[in-house]
Design a protein around this motif. Structure first.
Motif, short mmCIF file in Angstrom:
data_model
loop_
_atom_site.label_atom_id
_atom_site.label_comp_id
_atom_site.label_asym_id
_atom_site.label_seq_id
_atom_site.Cartn_x
_atom_site.Cartn_y
_atom_site.Cartn_z
N LEU A 149 0.79 -1.07 -0.09
CA LEU A 149 -0.01 0.08 -0.09
C LEU A 149 0.85 1.26 -0.01
O LEU A 149 0.29 2.22 -0.38
CB LEU A 149 -1.11 -0.11 1.16
CG LEU A 149 -2.21 -1.13 1.24
CD1 LEU A 149 -2.97 -1.08 2.47
CD2 LEU A 149 -2.93 -0.74 -0.04
N ASN A 150 2.12 1.32 0.67
CA ASN A 150 3.01 2.27 0.55
C ASN A 150 3.61 2.80 -0.84
O ASN A 150 3.57 3.60 -1.26
CB ASN A 150 4.02 1.98 1.52
CG ASN A 150 3.75 2.19 3.00
OD1 ASN A 150 2.63 2.60 3.19
ND2 ASN A 150 4.52 1.59 3.74
N GLN A 158 0.78 4.26 -2.99
CA GLN A 158 0.75 5.62 -2.37
C GLN A 158 1.76 6.59 -3.25
O GLN A 158 1.49 7.52 -3.69
CB GLN A 158 1.09 5.71 -0.74
CG GLN A 158 0.82 7.25 -0.10
CD GLN A 158 -0.25 7.91 -0.37
OE1 GLN A 158 -1.21 7.25 0.15
NE2 GLN A 158 -0.56 8.94 -0.89
N LEU A 201 -7.46 3.86 0.06
CA LEU A 201 -6.22 3.43 0.75
C LEU A 201 -6.33 3.39 2.28
O LEU A 201 -5.93 2.28 2.69
CB LEU A 201 -5.06 4.43 0.39
CG LEU A 201 -4.33 4.25 -1.07
CD1 LEU A 201 -3.30 5.01 -1.40
CD2 LEU A 201 -4.06 2.56 -1.28
N PRO A 202 -6.80 4.52 3.04
CA PRO A 202 -6.83 4.37 4.44
C PRO A 202 -7.84 3.16 4.77
O PRO A 202 -7.74 2.38 5.84
CB PRO A 202 -7.86 5.43 4.78
CG PRO A 202 -7.45 6.60 3.90
CD PRO A 202 -7.24 5.75 2.74
N TYR A 244 -5.73 0.07 4.18
CA TYR A 244 -4.88 -0.01 5.66
C TYR A 244 -5.61 -0.63 6.65
O TYR A 244 -5.06 -1.46 7.44
CB TYR A 244 -4.48 1.31 5.93
CG TYR A 244 -3.20 1.88 5.04
CD1 TYR A 244 -1.90 1.33 5.17
CD2 TYR A 244 -3.34 3.02 4.27
CE1 TYR A 244 -0.78 1.55 4.52
CE2 TYR A 244 -2.06 3.33 3.53
CZ TYR A 244 -0.83 2.80 3.68
OH TYR A 244 0.30 3.10 3.13
N VAL A 247 -4.61 -4.14 8.59
CA VAL A 247 -4.28 -4.09 10.21
C VAL A 247 -5.15 -5.13 10.94
O VAL A 247 -4.58 -5.75 11.58
CB VAL A 247 -4.28 -2.66 10.46
CG1 VAL A 247 -4.43 -2.71 12.12
CG2 VAL A 247 -3.37 -1.83 10.05
#
Length: 97
Positions: free
Chosen positions: A3-4, A7, A86-87, A90, A94
């Motif tokens: 995901l980074n 981004q 994206l959030p 994330y 998690v």
């Protein structure tokens, strides 16, 4: 980690679109000239990168004459991905462990 990378790619895409927009304005107002090899190469390179993204969006948008709204639509879509999708991804990553 993945995901980074997404981004970073979204940030780079936004930067490329903004640079292309500014360059097209400079060319339109004859501040820079496409007879300059550097300007012509930069314009051609940015067009090759962005045109595959713009083409399907241009087909969906109504004809607006000389104004091209495809870059704006792409920037809005990138922003939506950046702020909403994206959030959420994330959070899923998690919670999955």
């Amino acid at each position: 980690m993945l995901l980074n990378i997404v981004q970073i790619l979204l940030d780079v895409a936004s930067f490329i679109i903004i640079v292309q927009f500014i360059l097209s304005l400079l060319i339109s107002f004859n501040v820079v000239n496409t007879t300059n090899e550097v300007v012509r190469s930069l314009d051609r390179g940015l067009t090759v990168i962005t045109e595959p993204v713009y083409r399907p969006i241009r087909r969906m948008l109504p004809a607006t004459g000389a104004i091209d709204f495809a870059p704006l639509v792409v920037l809005i879509l990138i922003r939506i991905l950046d702020l909403a999708v994206l959030p959420w991804l994330y959070g899923l990553a998690v919670s999955a462990g």
